[in-house]
Scaffold this motif. Structure first.
Motif, PDB file in Angstrom:
ATOM      1  N   ASP A 185       0.857  -1.178   0.000  1.00  0.00           N
ATOM      2  CA  ASP A 185       0.000   0.000   0.000  1.00  0.00           C
ATOM      3  C   ASP A 185       0.893   1.228   0.000  1.00  0.00           C
ATOM      4  O   ASP A 185       2.117   1.115   0.001  1.00  0.00           O
ATOM      5  N   LYS A 191      -1.583   5.405   3.774  1.00  0.00           N
ATOM      6  CA  LYS A 191      -2.792   4.591   3.896  1.00  0.00           C
ATOM      7  C   LYS A 191      -2.586   3.432   4.852  1.00  0.00           C
ATOM      8  O   LYS A 191      -3.468   3.102   5.654  1.00  0.00           O
ATOM      9  N   ASN A 226      -2.434   4.770   8.470  1.00  0.00           N
ATOM     10  CA  ASN A 226      -3.771   5.194   8.882  1.00  0.00           C
ATOM     11  C   ASN A 226      -4.647   3.993   9.215  1.00  0.00           C
ATOM     12  O   ASN A 226      -5.347   3.974  10.243  1.00  0.00           O
ATOM     13  N   HIS A 227      -4.606   2.973   8.371  1.00  0.00           N
ATOM     14  CA  HIS A 227      -5.424   1.771   8.598  1.00  0.00           C
ATOM     15  C   HIS A 227      -5.003   1.050   9.880  1.00  0.00           C
ATOM     16  O   HIS A 227      -5.856   0.689  10.709  1.00  0.00           O
TER      17      HIS A 227
END
Length: 279
Positions: A91, A95, A98-99
Motif C-alpha cells: 500500500d 494509507k 492510517n489503517h
C-alpha cells in the motif's frame, strides 16, 4: 497496555526509532507493531501472471525480513513487558499507517527520519510530512537519525496560548512526563510582550491541566523565525524532547506546508512529539 506503531523499512534510522520507543516506554507494558510497507505498481506492459509473481516475491521478502527482525528482538529483549508483532502490507505508507493506527487502536506512532533527499538541512523528510499531515487522531513521535535514545528529563512544550487546551489533547504528554519524571519548559514564542485576556484564560487552563507536573513558563523572542527561536531555545536549555500541538496557529503547521518546507530548515537534533488537535 500501550500500543505503539513503528514503520520499519529496515534502515538504521527506522531501527533507531524503535529503540527510542522502547526506551521511552521501558517501564510500561507495550505491544510494538512493526509495519513494513512495500509498494508494487502493476505494469500494463507485463502479463497478469508476471505482475503477481513480482508482488509475491516482494511479499515474501518483506515477511522474511520482519521474521528475522522479530527473532532478533525477542532474543535480545531486555524488557519482559514488551512484545512485538509484525505487519507486512502492500500500500502507500500513509494509507497503511492510517489503517493500522485505527484497526489496532494505536496510542503512539514512532517514526525515524533522515530528512528530505537532497536537502540535508531539512529535518523532516517528505514521507514524515505526509504522515503528520495525514494522521489526525494519533500522537506522532519523530526521531532524528543520529539521536541516541534516552529518557526525556527536560521537555520543551511550545505554545502561543491562542487556543484553549483540552485534557485528551495533552494526555499523551502528561503520561510521558509522569512516567519519566520529566520537567517541562512551556515556551511562548511570539513577538507580543503581553498576553491578551483570551491568552491568559488559556494559560490558566493549562496550569489546571498541568497542576501535578513540574513546569515553568518561558518567553522566547522570535528573531528571524519561530523555528530558529525554538531550536536555539532547546539547545540552550539542553532539552531532550520538543512537543507541539498540530494546529493552524503555530509555526509547525506553516513548516509542513509544501511551499514552505523547501525554504525553511528545521534541523532539530531532538525527537519531536506532535500532538493531534482534539476537542
Amino acid at each position: 497496555m500501550k500500543r505503539i506503531l513503528v514503520p520499519i523499512d529496515f534502515s538504521t534510522n527506522a531501527l533507531n526509532a524503535l529503540e527510542y520507543a522502547r526506551e521511552l516506554f521501558n517501564n510500561e507494558e507495550c505491544i510494538f507493531f512493526l509495519l513494513n510497507v512495500y509498494v508494487s505498481n502493476r505494469s500494463a506492459m507485463l502479463s497478469e501472471e508476471y505482475n503477481d509473481t513480482i508482488l509475491d516475491k516482494m511479499s515474501d521478502e518483506s515477511e522474511h525480513e520482519l521474521e528475522v527482525l522479530l527473532k532478533k528482538l525477542i532474543k535480545n529483549n531486555n524488557y519482559s513487558n514488551h512484545e512485538f508483532k509484525a505487519i507486512s502490507v502492500t500500500d502507500t505508507l500513509l494509507k497503511a499507517i492510517n489503517h493500522v493506527s485505527i484497526s489496532k487502536k494505536i496510542n503512539y506512532i514512532v517514526m525515524g527520519t533522515k530528512g528530505a533527499k537532497g536537502a540535508k538541512e531539512i529535518f523532516l523528510g517528505s514521507n514524515t510530512v505526509k504522515v503528520i499531515n495525514g494522521i489526525n487522531k494519533c500522537p506522532i513521535i519523530v526521531v532524528p537519525q543520529n539521536y541516541i535514545p534516552k529518557p526525556p528529563s527536560l521537555i520543551a512544550f511550545s505554545t502561543n496560548f491562542k487556543r484553549t487546551f483540552y485534557q485528551n489533547e495533552l494526555e499523551p504528554l502528561i503520561e510521558i512526563v509522569l512516567s519519566k519524571g520529566s520537567k517541562i519548559n512551556i515556551a511562548r514564542i511570539m513577538d507580543e510582550e503581553y498576553l491578551t485576556n483570551r491568552q491568559n484564560i488559556n494559560k490558566e487552563t493549562l496550569k489546571g491541566l498541568f497542576h501535578n507536573l513540574d513546569y515553568i513558563f518561558c518567553k522566547i523572542d522570535v528573531g528571524n523565525s519561530e523555528a530558529e527561536a525554538l531550536r536555539n531555545f532547546t539547545m540552550q536549555t539542553e532539552s531532550d524532547l520538543i512537543v507541539l500541538i498540530h494546529h493552524k496557529q503555530n509555526f509547525f503547521q506553516k513548516l509542513l506546508e509544501e511551499d514552505v518546507v523547501d525554504k525553511i530548515s528545521f534541523n532539530s537534533v531532538l525527537p519531536i512529539l506532535i500532538l493531534p488537535e482534539l476537542k
